[in-house]
Motif scaffolding. Sequence first.
Motif, PDB file in Angstrom:
ATOM      1  N   GLU A 194      -7.155  -9.317 -60.079  1.00  0.00           N
ATOM      2  CA  GLU A 194      -6.709 -10.142 -58.951  1.00  0.00           C
ATOM      3  C   GLU A 194      -7.851 -10.948 -58.345  1.00  0.00           C
ATOM      4  OE1 GLU A 194      -4.114  -8.633 -56.003  1.00  0.00           O
ATOM      5  OE2 GLU A 194      -3.129  -7.257 -57.408  1.00  0.00           O
ATOM      6  N   ASP A 195      -9.039 -10.418 -58.400  1.00  0.00           N
ATOM      7  CA  ASP A 195     -10.218 -11.117 -57.877  1.00  0.00           C
ATOM      8  C   ASP A 195     -10.809 -11.945 -59.010  1.00  0.00           C
ATOM      9  OD1 ASP A 195     -12.158 -11.872 -56.073  1.00  0.00           O
ATOM     10  OD2 ASP A 195     -13.424 -10.129 -56.485  1.00  0.00           O
ATOM     11  N   TRP A 196     -10.076 -12.977 -59.441  1.00  0.00           N
ATOM     12  CA  TRP A 196     -10.403 -13.705 -60.663  1.00  0.00           C
ATOM     13  C   TRP A 196     -11.325 -14.894 -60.468  1.00  0.00           C
ATOM     14  CZ3 TRP A 196      -8.966 -18.814 -61.244  1.00  0.00           C
ATOM     15  CH2 TRP A 196      -8.071 -19.299 -60.294  1.00  0.00           C
ATOM     16  N   HIS A 197     -11.539 -15.332 -59.206  1.00  0.00           N
ATOM     17  CA  HIS A 197     -12.320 -16.544 -58.976  1.00  0.00           C
ATOM     18  C   HIS A 197     -13.262 -16.364 -57.800  1.00  0.00           C
ATOM     19  CE1 HIS A 197     -12.942 -20.575 -57.096  1.00  0.00           C
ATOM     20  NE2 HIS A 197     -13.280 -20.842 -58.338  1.00  0.00           N
ATOM     21  N   ASN A 198     -14.466 -16.912 -57.943  1.00  0.00           N
ATOM     22  CA  ASN A 198     -15.449 -16.890 -56.873  1.00  0.00           C
ATOM     23  C   ASN A 198     -16.284 -18.158 -56.973  1.00  0.00           C
ATOM     24  OD1 ASN A 198     -17.102 -15.828 -54.763  1.00  0.00           O
ATOM     25  ND2 ASN A 198     -18.600 -15.238 -56.300  1.00  0.00           N
ATOM     26  N   SER A 199     -16.589 -18.773 -55.844  1.00  0.00           N
ATOM     27  CA  SER A 199     -17.491 -19.934 -55.811  1.00  0.00           C
ATOM     28  C   SER A 199     -18.579 -19.672 -54.792  1.00  0.00           C
ATOM     29  CB  SER A 199     -16.737 -21.208 -55.431  1.00  0.00           C
ATOM     30  OG  SER A 199     -15.890 -21.608 -56.471  1.00  0.00           O
ATOM     31  N   GLU A 200     -19.786 -20.112 -55.113  1.00  0.00           N
ATOM     32  CA  GLU A 200     -20.893 -19.935 -54.182  1.00  0.00           C
ATOM     33  C   GLU A 200     -21.897 -21.065 -54.335  1.00  0.00           C
ATOM     34  OE1 GLU A 200     -22.456 -16.115 -55.187  1.00  0.00           O
ATOM     35  OE2 GLU A 200     -23.264 -16.784 -57.086  1.00  0.00           O
ATOM     36  N   ARG A 201     -22.572 -21.345 -53.224  1.00  0.00           N
ATOM     37  CA  ARG A 201     -23.634 -22.350 -53.218  1.00  0.00           C
ATOM     38  C   ARG A 201     -24.968 -21.640 -53.300  1.00  0.00           C
ATOM     39  NH1 ARG A 201     -21.997 -27.035 -49.001  1.00  0.00           N
ATOM     40  NH2 ARG A 201     -19.829 -27.170 -49.639  1.00  0.00           N
ATOM     41  N   GLY A 202     -25.950 -22.366 -53.780  1.00  0.00           N
ATOM     42  CA  GLY A 202     -27.276 -21.781 -53.862  1.00  0.00           C
ATOM     43  C   GLY A 202     -28.329 -22.856 -53.997  1.00  0.00           C
ATOM     44  N   GLU A 203     -29.561 -22.424 -53.990  1.00  0.00           N
ATOM     45  CA  GLU A 203     -30.683 -23.336 -54.186  1.00  0.00           C
ATOM     46  C   GLU A 203     -31.757 -22.594 -54.953  1.00  0.00           C
ATOM     47  OE1 GLU A 203     -33.699 -26.012 -51.520  1.00  0.00           O
ATOM     48  OE2 GLU A 203     -31.624 -25.829 -50.891  1.00  0.00           O
ATOM     49  N   VAL A 204     -32.300 -23.250 -55.964  1.00  0.00           N
ATOM     50  CA  VAL A 204     -33.376 -22.670 -56.756  1.00  0.00           C
ATOM     51  C   VAL A 204     -34.459 -23.717 -56.970  1.00  0.00           C
ATOM     52  CG1 VAL A 204     -31.915 -21.019 -57.985  1.00  0.00           C
ATOM     53  CG2 VAL A 204     -32.321 -23.270 -58.977  1.00  0.00           C
ATOM     54  N   ALA A 205     -35.639 -23.229 -57.295  1.00  0.00           N
ATOM     55  CA  ALA A 205     -36.740 -24.101 -57.703  1.00  0.00           C
ATOM     56  C   ALA A 205     -37.131 -23.683 -59.109  1.00  0.00           C
ATOM     57  CB  ALA A 205     -37.925 -23.957 -56.752  1.00  0.00           C
ATOM     58  N   MET A 206     -37.443 -24.668 -59.939  1.00  0.00           N
ATOM     59  CA  MET A 206     -37.828 -24.397 -61.320  1.00  0.00           C
ATOM     60  C   MET A 206     -39.140 -25.096 -61.620  1.00  0.00           C
ATOM     61  SD  MET A 206     -34.267 -24.849 -63.280  1.00  0.00           S
ATOM     62  CE  MET A 206     -32.775 -24.245 -62.548  1.00  0.00           C
ATOM     63  N   ARG A 207     -39.932 -24.436 -62.473  1.00  0.00           N
ATOM     64  CA  ARG A 207     -41.211 -25.008 -62.880  1.00  0.00           C
ATOM     65  C   ARG A 207     -41.493 -24.592 -64.309  1.00  0.00           C
ATOM     66  NH1 ARG A 207     -46.551 -23.053 -60.590  1.00  0.00           N
ATOM     67  NH2 ARG A 207     -47.951 -24.136 -61.977  1.00  0.00           N
ATOM     68  N   HIS A 208     -41.775 -25.549 -65.158  1.00  0.00           N
ATOM     69  CA  HIS A 208     -42.056 -25.229 -66.554  1.00  0.00           C
ATOM     70  C   HIS A 208     -43.548 -25.337 -66.840  1.00  0.00           C
ATOM     71  CE1 HIS A 208     -42.828 -29.341 -67.914  1.00  0.00           C
ATOM     72  NE2 HIS A 208     -43.117 -28.835 -69.086  1.00  0.00           N
ATOM     73  N   GLN A 209     -43.967 -24.617 -67.890  1.00  0.00           N
ATOM     74  CA  GLN A 209     -45.351 -24.635 -68.350  1.00  0.00           C
ATOM     75  C   GLN A 209     -45.357 -24.576 -69.868  1.00  0.00           C
ATOM     76  OE1 GLN A 209     -47.007 -21.143 -66.530  1.00  0.00           O
ATOM     77  NE2 GLN A 209     -47.403 -22.162 -64.599  1.00  0.00           N
TER      78      GLN A 209
END
Length: 169
Positions: A47-62
Amino acid sequence: MTDATASASPTPVAEIPFPPASLKDFLALCDGRWMSLRSTFALDGSEDWHNSERGEVAMRHQSDATGAEALEVTDDQGRALSSLGFAVDGVLKREGVGAMAAASGHWQLRDDGSLELNVPASEGALVLERIWFIKPNLRLRSTTLVDSHGTPQQASFCSEIRRVSAPSR
């Protein structure tokens, strides 16, 4: 909150080939701070088949001298969420916390500039993820968890928009 200059790309986004033709170019496009909206769908009939959420991330590659690439992901408070290591031979090593715990899998950069990740999960399940850019500042991700028989159990879709600074006058 993470300082925007700490996660800024050493190469301006406008100078990175689009769509990206190499893993290094793809990961360079990932550099920066991203706002995201993720929708998750349980495919098991619950019954709890859907969820939406906001977020923020930072990414850095090397990059390192062997040609291997790494992508560090932190939350909006600067706490490490995961680290992805991309070996030249297509092996993916993930280190992280919680649902992003340590795992090994495979990566492949497709001809269309999308990145596919395959990471084994518990009990023979597999996480399949595809990441692609629509524009340099708009990234999409789809993830599917399939069980050991190949039956989808969970899916998610995430749209991510790069945070950019206002132009200076």
